[in-house]
Design an enzyme around this catalytic site. Structure first.
Site, PDB file in Angstrom:
ATOM      1  N   ARG A 198     -17.086  10.589 -28.547  1.00 53.12           N
ATOM      2  CA  ARG A 198     -16.325  11.510 -27.677  1.00 53.12           C
ATOM      3  C   ARG A 198     -14.822  11.349 -27.864  1.00 53.12           C
ATOM      4  O   ARG A 198     -14.055  12.307 -27.783  1.00 53.12           O
ATOM      5  CB  ARG A 198     -16.717  11.252 -26.213  1.00 53.12           C
ATOM      6  CG  ARG A 198     -15.892  12.017 -25.196  1.00 53.12           C
ATOM      7  CD  ARG A 198     -16.441  11.843 -23.778  1.00 53.12           C
ATOM      8  NE  ARG A 198     -15.564  12.413 -22.790  1.00 53.12           N
ATOM      9  CZ  ARG A 198     -14.596  11.733 -22.158  1.00 53.12           C
ATOM     10  NH1 ARG A 198     -14.415  10.435 -22.419  1.00 53.12           N
ATOM     11  NH2 ARG A 198     -13.830  12.344 -21.280  1.00 53.12           N
ATOM     12  N   TYR A 205     -13.471  12.396  -8.187  1.00 52.94           N
ATOM     13  CA  TYR A 205     -12.266  11.896  -8.860  1.00 52.94           C
ATOM     14  C   TYR A 205     -11.533  13.054  -9.549  1.00 52.94           C
ATOM     15  O   TYR A 205     -10.316  13.237  -9.359  1.00 52.94           O
ATOM     16  CB  TYR A 205     -12.656  10.795  -9.861  1.00 52.94           C
ATOM     17  CG  TYR A 205     -11.589  10.452 -10.857  1.00 52.94           C
ATOM     18  CD1 TYR A 205     -10.387   9.879 -10.432  1.00 52.94           C
ATOM     19  CD2 TYR A 205     -11.761  10.700 -12.216  1.00 52.94           C
ATOM     20  CE1 TYR A 205      -9.393   9.571 -11.356  1.00 52.94           C
ATOM     21  CE2 TYR A 205     -10.780  10.384 -13.140  1.00 52.94           C
ATOM     22  CZ  TYR A 205      -9.596   9.824 -12.707  1.00 52.94           C
ATOM     23  OH  TYR A 205      -8.606   9.520 -13.609  1.00 52.94           O
ATOM     24  N   ASP A 257       0.847  -1.185   0.000  1.00 49.84           N
ATOM     25  CA  ASP A 257       0.000   0.000   0.000  1.00 49.84           C
ATOM     26  C   ASP A 257       0.888   1.242   0.000  1.00 49.84           C
ATOM     27  O   ASP A 257       1.720   1.426   0.903  1.00 49.84           O
ATOM     28  CB  ASP A 257      -0.858  -0.057   1.279  1.00 49.84           C
ATOM     29  CG  ASP A 257      -1.840   1.080   1.375  1.00 49.84           C
ATOM     30  OD1 ASP A 257      -1.725   2.044   0.584  1.00 49.84           O
ATOM     31  OD2 ASP A 257      -2.723   1.006   2.258  1.00 49.84           O
ATOM     32  N   SER A 292      -8.602  10.071 -23.155  1.00 50.12           N
ATOM     33  CA  SER A 292      -9.062   8.668 -23.140  1.00 50.12           C
ATOM     34  C   SER A 292      -7.937   7.827 -23.722  1.00 50.12           C
ATOM     35  O   SER A 292      -7.775   7.763 -24.943  1.00 50.12           O
ATOM     36  CB  SER A 292     -10.324   8.515 -23.990  1.00 50.12           C
ATOM     37  OG  SER A 292     -11.323   9.404 -23.535  1.00 50.12           O
TER      38      SER A 292
HETATM   39  C1  15L Z   1     -10.166   8.964 -16.947  1.00 42.86           C
HETATM   40  O1  15L Z   1      -9.585   9.749 -16.183  1.00 42.86           O
HETATM   41  C2  15L Z   1     -10.441   7.572 -16.523  1.00 42.86           C
HETATM   42  O2  15L Z   1      -9.434   7.047 -15.684  1.00 42.86           O
HETATM   43  C3  15L Z   1     -10.682   6.648 -17.696  1.00 42.86           C
HETATM   44  O3  15L Z   1     -11.280   5.477 -17.210  1.00 42.86           O
HETATM   45  C4  15L Z   1     -11.567   7.303 -18.764  1.00 42.86           C
HETATM   46  O4  15L Z   1     -12.849   7.500 -18.275  1.00 42.86           O
HETATM   47  C5  15L Z   1     -10.988   8.626 -19.193  1.00 42.86           C
HETATM   48  O5  15L Z   1     -10.708   9.455 -18.097  1.00 42.86           O
HETATM   49  C6  15L Z   1     -11.907   9.392 -20.156  1.00 42.86           C
HETATM   50  O6  15L Z   1     -12.305  10.508 -19.846  1.00 42.86           O
HETATM   51  O7  15L Z   1     -12.229   8.829 -21.208  1.00 42.86           O
END
Ligand code: 15L
Length: 269
Positions: A173, A135, A50, A164
């Site tokens: 997108r 997030y 961890d 992405s």
């Molecule tokens: C991110 O930050 C994610 O970790 C990933 O799973 C995708 O969702 C990506 O962005 C995105 O916006 O496509």
């Protein structure tokens, strides 16, 4: 040869980087999280544990020049999990970087730090944050943490605001957000090799014709993407769009429409 540490090496992008960096003969030490993983090559240095534990980050960063920090929660999750994985673990990593004289950190930030911008806006590197959830908020915090450790402790940081990152774009997108794997690997090479970067934020995106993000101002990194999602445009636009109307309105896509409660903006207009 520079010694590189990679955290999150068992994750979706970390495993792409781990394989590629090992294939290049890079002096790599990888943190793989809590589950044991087999070495990919003889004698591969793997650290399990961890990252919130001082002993674990100390083992990861001893003798290291550059930390590529791709560990952490990568989607919207309950706040306590995000605080542990994206806030506390990142502080532990930077503190260990201080203790061990690590010169540079590459921080996996995300487009979700700005996900509430409408898709009609074009963003430079100096845009204001508009996170689309906890997030995304953790990435705002992580970028500011990198700034703090450069200003106060002289540890360089490159924050890569990843779009992405996929082998190939999968939905409309991604015509704007795609970050191809070949471009990712070139990007990481530049993050390891570019001299004197100080603190910088860079969009982690390919050379997409429909990109929303402009990397003007980050030239000193020497990142020159060559992939372009437009190659897949006809196919993607002919297929279904998995996003609802709100998801199509905002750059963060489904992260932006998740738990959206404003009633002056509806998803059917
Ligand atoms: C991110 O930050 C994610 O970790 C990933 O799973 C995708 O969702 C990506 O962005 C995105 O916006 O496509």
């Amino acid at each position: 040869m520079k010694k590189i540490a990679l955290s999150g090496a068992g994750g979706q992008l970390g495993s792409v980087l781990r394989r590629a960096l090992l294939a290049r003969g890079c002096a790599l030490r990888s943190a793989v999280g809590l589950n044991p993983m087999a070495p990919l090559v003889d004698g591969e240095e793997l650290i399990q544990g961890d990252l919130c534990e001082r002993a674990v980050v100390d083992r990861l960063l001893e003798g290291v020049d550059v930390l590529i920090h791709f560990a952490g929660t990568s989607v919207e999750r309950p706040l306590p999990e995000i605080i542990d994985n994206n806030l506390r673990a990142l502080v532990e990593a930077y503190e260990a970087a201080r203790r061990h004289g690590v010169r540079r950190v590459v921080f996996a930030s995300s487009n979700h730090a700005i996900g509430m911008y409408p898709v009609t806006e074009r963003l430079g590197l100096d845009c204001e944050f508009r996170p689309d959830g906890f997030y995304g908020l953790s990435k705002v915090w992580g970028e500011a943490l990198g700034r703090l450790y450069w200003d106060k402790h002289g540890i360089e940081t490159i924050c890569v605001r990843i779009g992405s990152c996929l082998e190939r774009p999968l939905e409309p997108r991604h015509l704007s957000t795609w970050f191809g794997h070949r471009d990712l690997l070139h990007f990481i090479d530049r993050c390891i090799e570019a001299p004197d970067v100080g603190f910088m934020v860079v969009w982690g995106v390919s050379a997409n014709t429909r990109s929303w993000w402009d990397n003007k101002g980050a030239e000193r990194l020497g990142y020159q993407p060559t992939q372009n999602a437009e190659t897949y445009a006809a196919e993607l636009l002919a297929g279904p769009n998995p996003l609802d109307a709100l998801g199509q309105r905002y750059q963060g896509g489904s992260f932006a429409s998740h738990d959206f409660t404003r009633n002056d903006i509806r998803d059917d207009n």
